[in-house]
Motif scaffolding. Structure first.
Motif, mmCIF file in Angstrom:
data_model
loop_
_atom_site.group_PDB
_atom_site.id
_atom_site.type_symbol
_atom_site.label_atom_id
_atom_site.label_comp_id
_atom_site.label_asym_id
_atom_site.label_seq_id
_atom_site.Cartn_x
_atom_site.Cartn_y
_atom_site.Cartn_z
ATOM 1 N N TYR A 161 -21.691 -42.230 -9.245
ATOM 2 C CA TYR A 161 -20.816 -42.963 -8.316
ATOM 3 C C TYR A 161 -20.695 -42.223 -6.990
ATOM 4 O O TYR A 161 -20.507 -42.845 -5.934
ATOM 5 N N MET A 162 -20.833 -40.890 -7.033
ATOM 6 C CA MET A 162 -20.656 -40.091 -5.816
ATOM 7 C C MET A 162 -21.729 -40.400 -4.772
ATOM 8 O O MET A 162 -21.511 -40.206 -3.571
ATOM 9 N N GLN B 150 -10.103 -42.546 -3.933
ATOM 10 C CA GLN B 150 -10.058 -43.973 -3.606
ATOM 11 C C GLN B 150 -10.840 -44.801 -4.629
ATOM 12 O O GLN B 150 -10.499 -45.959 -4.874
ATOM 13 N N VAL B 151 -11.875 -44.213 -5.216
ATOM 14 C CA VAL B 151 -12.615 -44.904 -6.281
ATOM 15 C C VAL B 151 -11.682 -45.125 -7.473
ATOM 16 O O VAL B 151 -11.648 -46.216 -8.061
ATOM 17 N N VAL C 136 -14.986 -48.297 -21.426
ATOM 18 C CA VAL C 136 -16.053 -48.987 -20.690
ATOM 19 C C VAL C 136 -16.817 -47.963 -19.860
ATOM 20 O O VAL C 136 -16.221 -47.230 -19.072
ATOM 21 N N PHE C 137 -18.136 -47.912 -20.046
ATOM 22 C CA PHE C 137 -18.955 -46.995 -19.258
ATOM 23 C C PHE C 137 -19.449 -47.708 -18.008
ATOM 24 O O PHE C 137 -19.911 -48.842 -18.059
ATOM 25 N N LEU C 138 -19.373 -47.029 -16.868
ATOM 26 C CA LEU C 138 -19.863 -47.567 -15.603
ATOM 27 C C LEU C 138 -20.941 -46.648 -15.051
ATOM 28 O O LEU C 138 -20.693 -45.475 -14.760
ATOM 29 N N GLY C 139 -22.165 -47.175 -14.930
ATOM 30 C CA GLY C 139 -23.264 -46.360 -14.429
ATOM 31 C C GLY C 139 -24.436 -47.233 -13.995
ATOM 32 O O GLY C 139 -24.359 -48.457 -14.044
ATOM 33 N N ASN D 35 -21.076 -30.005 -13.614
ATOM 34 C CA ASN D 35 -21.606 -31.068 -14.465
ATOM 35 C C ASN D 35 -21.667 -32.425 -13.772
ATOM 36 O O ASN D 35 -22.235 -33.372 -14.320
ATOM 37 N N ARG D 36 -21.102 -32.521 -12.588
ATOM 38 C CA ARG D 36 -21.265 -33.745 -11.801
ATOM 39 C C ARG D 36 -22.690 -33.889 -11.263
ATOM 40 O O ARG D 36 -23.060 -34.939 -10.738
ATOM 41 N N LEU D 37 -23.487 -32.852 -11.414
ATOM 42 C CA LEU D 37 -24.864 -32.889 -10.904
ATOM 43 C C LEU D 37 -25.836 -33.575 -11.868
ATOM 44 O O LEU D 37 -27.016 -33.742 -11.539
ATOM 45 N N TYR D 38 -25.389 -33.971 -13.038
ATOM 46 C CA TYR D 38 -26.283 -34.551 -14.041
ATOM 47 C C TYR D 38 -27.166 -35.690 -13.516
ATOM 48 O O TYR D 38 -28.327 -35.803 -13.916
ATOM 49 N N PRO D 39 -26.706 -36.578 -12.637
ATOM 50 C CA PRO D 39 -27.555 -37.719 -12.261
ATOM 51 C C PRO D 39 -28.697 -37.410 -11.307
ATOM 52 O O PRO D 39 -29.569 -38.258 -11.106
ATOM 53 N N VAL D 40 -28.723 -36.218 -10.694
ATOM 54 C CA VAL D 40 -29.816 -35.897 -9.775
ATOM 55 C C VAL D 40 -30.847 -35.038 -10.493
ATOM 56 O O VAL D 40 -30.544 -34.379 -11.486
ATOM 57 N N THR D 41 -32.075 -35.061 -10.008
ATOM 58 C CA THR D 41 -33.128 -34.277 -10.640
ATOM 59 C C THR D 41 -32.756 -32.794 -10.645
ATOM 60 O O THR D 41 -32.247 -32.262 -9.671
ATOM 61 N N ASN D 42 -33.012 -32.167 -11.777
ATOM 62 C CA ASN D 42 -32.694 -30.752 -12.012
ATOM 63 C C ASN D 42 -31.196 -30.506 -12.182
ATOM 64 O O ASN D 42 -30.757 -29.359 -12.280
ATOM 65 N N GLY D 43 -30.423 -31.601 -12.254
ATOM 66 C CA GLY D 43 -28.968 -31.456 -12.392
ATOM 67 C C GLY D 43 -28.549 -30.851 -13.713
ATOM 68 O O GLY D 43 -27.630 -30.016 -13.761
ATOM 69 N N VAL D 44 -29.215 -31.251 -14.792
ATOM 70 C CA VAL D 44 -28.877 -30.700 -16.114
ATOM 71 C C VAL D 44 -29.265 -29.222 -16.167
ATOM 72 O O VAL D 44 -28.493 -28.374 -16.660
#
Length: 577
Positions: free
Chosen positions: A82-83, A93-94, A180-183, A237-246
């Protein structure tokens, strides 16, 4: 459970979905594409490439609205992507916007990612696995379980952040609460319904769903109140959605810095290549972050905005997110109460393979008798003609999917019609230039096909009817036309073909029929003339008979009259005496 909806009426048998499906989980049945659920990894590529939008994602939006309208406490688990995919001034605000829609609470899925990172760190520290493949991406999990089950021992036996978060919320707030999951992911819908962790996630929405809902309610995120999230800061852990985030999240922990070599792979083709390499035993002692979507979750299959730059989002998120891990003291109590383990299964298909003889038989049906006939052009969606033949045997494909074969067949049929048709076939363009001319035309018009194709129609016959059909787009059906100079009578059908902007005509030779009709007509005239002569003769005879009868009748009348008078005269004389 239906996830991708298929509109058969829109499918134009273009096979683009098959060509772009790396695992060939699309079958063709009755000339229409269908997804095979037991083979699909839900990467969403078929939806993205379909030129007719024949495949659409089934939405849970009405289900979620129903929860809220019924007064059921509903919590949303917000994927960290979402970020980069929502527009706001502050992240609070989200939270404020989603609460306006009626959600009881808004929590970040990164809470679940934090415990997953801790589990990965534990596995790294134990060092018992030959390789460790991250299991955050359900599409990657499906890929391995269905197509590379031999690699299951290399999969981290840990649930995804979404399932981990669902477990945490249900444990904290009670099982009656809806989560509810939002993604941006399609595969999360299937993962949510997996019996291995069914009940932890009640519905899955994507950012298109939520944007549509916010628009319906006339809610603008940037105008909403800044409400802090109730969850603790998930930090790195907010970096999970970008490559190399995990990998970065793991490296931030003390336990995850040593031992295994670490790298990431993203994109379906790259994931398959890595699996193939691992099957050959070429990789050992590695911690591997695998993501089916090229660019990570921020470029998931439901992200339709072409202006979204995964590079910019990656840079912005890496700048904005602190690289500190979540302290163990915050995670220990949770991990003691809840199990975040998962057992992966061999779900490989058990398709029957054809024999070599059966493959050759199928290849022959499409004109591939010799090895050099196998073009391997890939137009059907399969890399080789043999692969396609195997798919035909397994009823995943149809013979007519071979484009070169169908083209050759159509061309040969067209030539067959033009060469063998007993009727004259003509095709002309808007300028009345002859485009097609059947071979039989030479017998009637004295021009070979090669000669006719260099001519205009007016050089052969009167083009008036053709011009009228072209101008009005109306058809002429069953019109009789005689060409005296060619000694031929025809029955003509002339139509306009809009798609090609040409006029097509077929002439049926009715010369014999017309001659026969003429002869029959002349016979009728002779018969009528003969009948009229007979009638005239009969009338003359009748008149003669009538004349004779008239004379005889007059004589008889005179005689009878005289007889009557004589009798009357004799009676009068007797009375006097």
């Amino acid at each position: 459970m239906g996830i991708i909806d298929f509109k058969a009426t829109k499918c134009k048998h273009c096979y683009k979905c098959i060509r772009n499906c790396e695992v060939k989980a699309v079958m063709i049945k009755d000339e229409r594409a269908e997804i095979m659920p037991d083979k699909c990894v839900l990467c969403g590529k078929c939806m993205q490439v379909c030129p007719q939008s024949a495949k659409t994602l089934i939405s849970d939006l009405d289900l979620v609205k129903g929860y809220i309208e019924a007064g059921i406490p509903t919590v949303i688990s917000l994927a960290p992507s979402y970020m980069g995919l929502l527009t706001y001034k502050t992240i609070g605000q989200v939270n404020g916007a989603l609460r306006k829609l009626g959600f009881a609470d808004v929590r970040e899925t990164s809470e679940g990612a934090a415990v997953v990172t801790a589990e990965y760190s534990r596995l790294l520290m134990e060092g018992e696995m030959e390789n460790i493949i991250t299991t955050c991406c359900p599409s990657v999990n499906d890929l391995i379980e269905i197509y590379y089950p031999q690699l299951i021992p290399h999969m981290a036996p840990v649930v995804s952040p979404m399932i981990a978060h669902g477990k945490m919320i249900k444990e904290e707030l009670g099982t009656e609460v809806k989560v509810v999951f939002l993604g941006p992911c399609i595969a999360k819908k299937k993962e949510a319904g997996d019996p291995r962790h069914d009940g932890y996630i009640d519905a899955v929405l994507n950012f298109n769903d939520i944007s549509r809902w916010l628009s319906e309610e006339e809610i603008t995120i940037e105008d909403c109140e800044d409400i802090p999230f109730t969850n603790k800061n998930p930090r790195v852990n907010r970096l999970y959605p970008v490559t190399n985030g995990v990998v970065n999240s793991v490296l931030a922990t003390e336990e995850g810095r040593d031992g295994y070599r670490k790298f990431y792979v993203h994109g379906c083709r790259n994931c398959i290549d890595l699996c193939e390499s691992m099957m050959r035993g070429g990789i050992k002692g590695c911690f591997i972050e695998m993501n089916m979507c090229s660019g990570g979750c921020i470029k998931g299959p439901t992200v339709e905005d072409e202006s979204v730059s995964r590079f910019k989002i990656k840079l912005d998120m890496e700048d904005a997110i602190e690289k500190e891990p979540v302290p163990w003291e915050e995670l220990d109590p949770v991990m003691e109460r809840i199990s975040f383990g998962k057992r992966f299964l061999d779900r490989s298909p058990r398709d029957v393979l054809p024999t070599e003889a059966q493959i050759q038989q199928i290849l022959k049906l499409t004109g591939k008798i010799r090895p050099e006939d196998e073009l391997n052009c890939g137009a059907c969606g399969y890399s080789t003609c043999r692969e396609k033949a195997i798919a035909v045997f397994q009823k995943k494909a149809e013979l007519n999917m071979c484009i070169p074969f169908m083209h050759e067949k159509a061309e040969s049929l067209s030539n067959l019609v033009m060469e063998t048709s007993p009727n004259i076939v003509l095709i002309v363009d808007k300028d009345m230039k002859i485009l097609e001319y059947s071979a039989v035309g030479e017998r009637y018009f004295g021009k070979t096909r090669q000669e006719a194709l260099t001519m205009y129609l007016y050089e052969l016959i009167d083009p008036s009817d053709f011009q009228w059909v072209y101008q009005t787009h109306q058809k002429i059906h069953g019109k009789k036309v005689t060409y005296g100079e060619y000694h031929i009578s025809t029955l003509q059908n002339i139509i306009y073909i809009d798609k090609e902007d040409v006029v097509l005509a077929t002439f049926i030779d009715i010369t014999k029929e017309e001659e026969q009709a003429r002869q029959e007509y002349e016979k009728k005239l002779e018969t009528i003339d003969l009948a009229q002569k007979v009638i005239h003769k009969q009338m003359m005879v009748a008149q003669e008979i009538a004349g004779l009868l008239g004379e005889t009748t007059a004589e008889t009348k005179t005689t009878l009259t005289k007889l009557c008078k004589s009798l009357l005269d004799e009676g009068s004389e007797s009375e006097v005496k």
